[in-house]
Structures are given as C-alpha cells and as structure tokens.
Scaffold this active site. Structure first.
Site, PDB file in Angstrom:
ATOM      1  N   SER A  18     -36.634  39.938  76.409  1.00 34.52           N
ATOM      2  CA  SER A  18     -37.258  39.692  75.103  1.00 34.52           C
ATOM      3  C   SER A  18     -38.610  40.386  75.101  1.00 34.52           C
ATOM      4  O   SER A  18     -39.564  39.913  75.723  1.00 34.52           O
ATOM      5  CB  SER A  18     -37.423  38.195  74.853  1.00 34.52           C
ATOM      6  OG  SER A  18     -36.171  37.560  74.798  1.00 34.52           O
ATOM      7  N   LYS A  45     -34.683  38.232  67.891  1.00 34.16           N
ATOM      8  CA  LYS A  45     -35.092  37.295  68.938  1.00 34.16           C
ATOM      9  C   LYS A  45     -36.466  36.708  68.638  1.00 34.16           C
ATOM     10  O   LYS A  45     -36.699  35.512  68.836  1.00 34.16           O
ATOM     11  CB  LYS A  45     -35.107  37.994  70.299  1.00 34.16           C
ATOM     12  CG  LYS A  45     -35.596  37.106  71.453  1.00 34.16           C
ATOM     13  CD  LYS A  45     -34.747  35.838  71.606  1.00 34.16           C
ATOM     14  CE  LYS A  45     -35.352  34.858  72.628  1.00 34.16           C
ATOM     15  NZ  LYS A  45     -35.221  35.302  74.004  1.00 34.16           N
ATOM     16  N   LYS A  85     -45.498  34.403  75.207  1.00 37.70           N
ATOM     17  CA  LYS A  85     -45.324  35.855  75.112  1.00 37.70           C
ATOM     18  C   LYS A  85     -44.563  36.226  73.854  1.00 37.70           C
ATOM     19  O   LYS A  85     -44.935  37.162  73.124  1.00 37.70           O
ATOM     20  CB  LYS A  85     -44.617  36.362  76.361  1.00 37.70           C
ATOM     21  CG  LYS A  85     -44.301  37.855  76.386  1.00 37.70           C
ATOM     22  CD  LYS A  85     -42.862  38.153  76.009  1.00 37.70           C
ATOM     23  CE  LYS A  85     -41.867  37.554  76.967  1.00 37.70           C
ATOM     24  NZ  LYS A  85     -40.473  37.912  76.616  1.00 37.70           N
TER      25      LYS A  85
END
Length: 295
Positions: free
Chosen positions: A96, A171, A239
């Site tokens: 990701s 995502k 993140k």
C-alpha cells in the site's frame, strides 16, 4: 508458475504460504534478512538479492511496508529488481503505497520491457492467512488476467479498478473508510460504557441493526477485550492516512474526518502504541475521557 516474492512480514508470509500450498514455486530474497525457514524447501528457494529473484521468476510479487521500501527494492543500482527484468516478466506490487509514485514506478518498469500491476490488499492478517483478502488492482486488463489465478489463491474479492495507480487510490479510499469506522465504533462503545451500559451487550445489539459492520464485529470485540496484538499496526494505518491527506492537498480536497482519525492515531503513537493494532485507537479516546470501557 515461477514466482518471486519480496516481503514476508505479517501479511506477506501467509500470502506466500497460500501460493505455495497451491503448488507454486516461490523465490525469496535474503539480501535484507534470511527467508523464514518454514517458507523454504520443495516450493521455496532462497536467492541472494531481489535482482536474483527477478532473474529467476516470471512474476515478481512485492509486499512491503511503504513507498521508499518498494522504490529501493525495485530500483537500487546494485540489487534492484529492475536489473533482473526483461520482456514478458510481470511486477505485481501488493504493498500500500503512493498512487503517484506507483505510476512513476510502472513507467520505469515498462522501459525495462516488463509489465506492472498495482494490487494492494485489505483484510489484515486474518484475511491473509485465510486467503480471503480483498484485492484492488490497477493495470492492463490482459496482464491482470494472467495474474488473476494467483490473486484467487490469496483473496476472494478481486477487482480490476482501472489503470495503473487506481488500485492504490482504491486502497487509500478503503483506509479512510476503515479508520473512520474504527473511530465511530470506539466513540460509540465509549459513550455506552460511560453511560453505564455494558459495551459488550451494546455491541451485540448493534450487530443486528444498520450500524452492523466488520469493524464493529471484529474490532469492537478487540476494544472490549483490550486485545491489541497487531493484525494491522497503527503506524501502517498512519502511513496510509498520510497518503490520503497528501494527495487530498494536491487535489485541493478537504478531508476533515480523515485528519481527525490521523490525530487520534498520532495520540496512540505518542503513548507508545505505534505497533498496536489499529483498533487501539480507542485508547486515545479513553485517555481523553479518563475512562476505560474495560473498567
């Protein structure tokens, strides 16, 4: 298929194991650390570097924590995958990472004659072990169809979202929804408990109504039990939300609820909880309330 697999952490290891159980031979790099012993054997071969993995593989799967890690493994002058690519090989990045960087990486890989698919996943460690991950892919449809049999070993909900980078966009959107659901469940259970109700029974009642969700089912139980062993770590979710907020700035978008969720994760990290499961966001809310739903 001869498959290279780079990244055997919490998610990557069970994904690799499922591919091996399906009969595929996997090659692992030992450049950064030894390959897990239980992945080696008849269907697992150790290689010195990511470059060596790429040379020996038809498809190279990457499952790493963040954009800089993927960039390093792909393009390092000495050991990068790029040095082992040739026509017909396919790079599949299931990490990701940044959608913008993904498009740049795909362009560089294409110049080396290989194909690129971004295919980030959702479902956590549980989904990785069970082979039930949701896989959000971006890339050429013909190349996607070549790789899809491997995706079907690792996941159940497999979607070609669009062109390269769109998988990563999907995502990031997923991580926004999950973070806000975690915040909503945590606030609701905290409200119920501070009001004197049993949060466990409140959760049970809510599971039968419109508020029901996988987050309420799985992470609500974690919150009630105080069980925060990581299925997906807070620092990784941070993140992903950073990617959302950085891209939102470039798109001139305001994502106020996402920013709030990130601040709650930041509070958990300040408490030493960067490696807690992301359901532990409730600890930040409990800290502000000076009240625990487990007391």
């Amino acid at each position: 298929m001869n498959i290279g697999f780079i990244g055997t952490g919490i998610m990557g290891k069970p994904m690799a194991q499922n591919l091996q159980k399906a009969g595929h031979t996997l090659r692992f790099s030992e450049h950064f650390e030894p390959a897990p012993h239980d992945l080696l054997g008849e269907n697992g071969i150790a290689c010195p570097t990511p470059c060596d993995v790429a040379k020996a593989s038809d498809i190279i799967i990457i499952m790493l924590p963040d954009t800089p890690h993927v960039e390093d493994v792909l393009f390092h002058n000495e050991y990068g995958i790029i040095n082992g690519l040739e026509d017909g090989k396919i790079v599949v990045d299931m990490s990701s990472i940044s959608p913008i960087a993904t498009k740049e990486f795909a362009h560089k890989v294409a110049r080396a004659g290989a194909e690129y698919i971004d295919a980030p996943v959702s479902g956590g460690e549980v989904g990785a072990i069970a082979g039930t991950l949701s896989i959000m892919a971006g890339g050429n449809e013909q190349i996607f169809n070549k790789v899809k049999p491997l995706f079907e070993v690792m996941g159940k909900n497999i979607t070609l979202v669009g062109s390269v980078g769109d998988g990563q966009v999907c995502k990031v959107a997923n991580q926004i929804i999950v973070a806000l659901n975690i915040e909503a469940v945590a606030e609701a259970l905290l409200f119920a408990a501070k009001s004197g109700a049993d949060p466990s029974r409140v959760r049970q009642a809510l599971m039968g109504g419109f508020a029901s969700s996988r987050v309420l089912e799985v992470h609500g139980e974690r919150m009630i039990k105080g069980s925060f062993e990581p299925g997906f770590r807070i620092n990784l979710h941070q993140k992903d939300l950073n990617l959302a907020l950085e891209n939102a700035r470039q798109l001139h978008l305001s994502l106020p609820a996402t920013a709030m969720a990130q601040q709650l994760f930041n509070s958990c990290t300040a408490m030493g909880g960067g490696n807690w499961d992301h359901s532990a966001m409730i600890n930040a809310l409990e800290n502000m309330a000076d009240f625990s739903i487990r007391q």
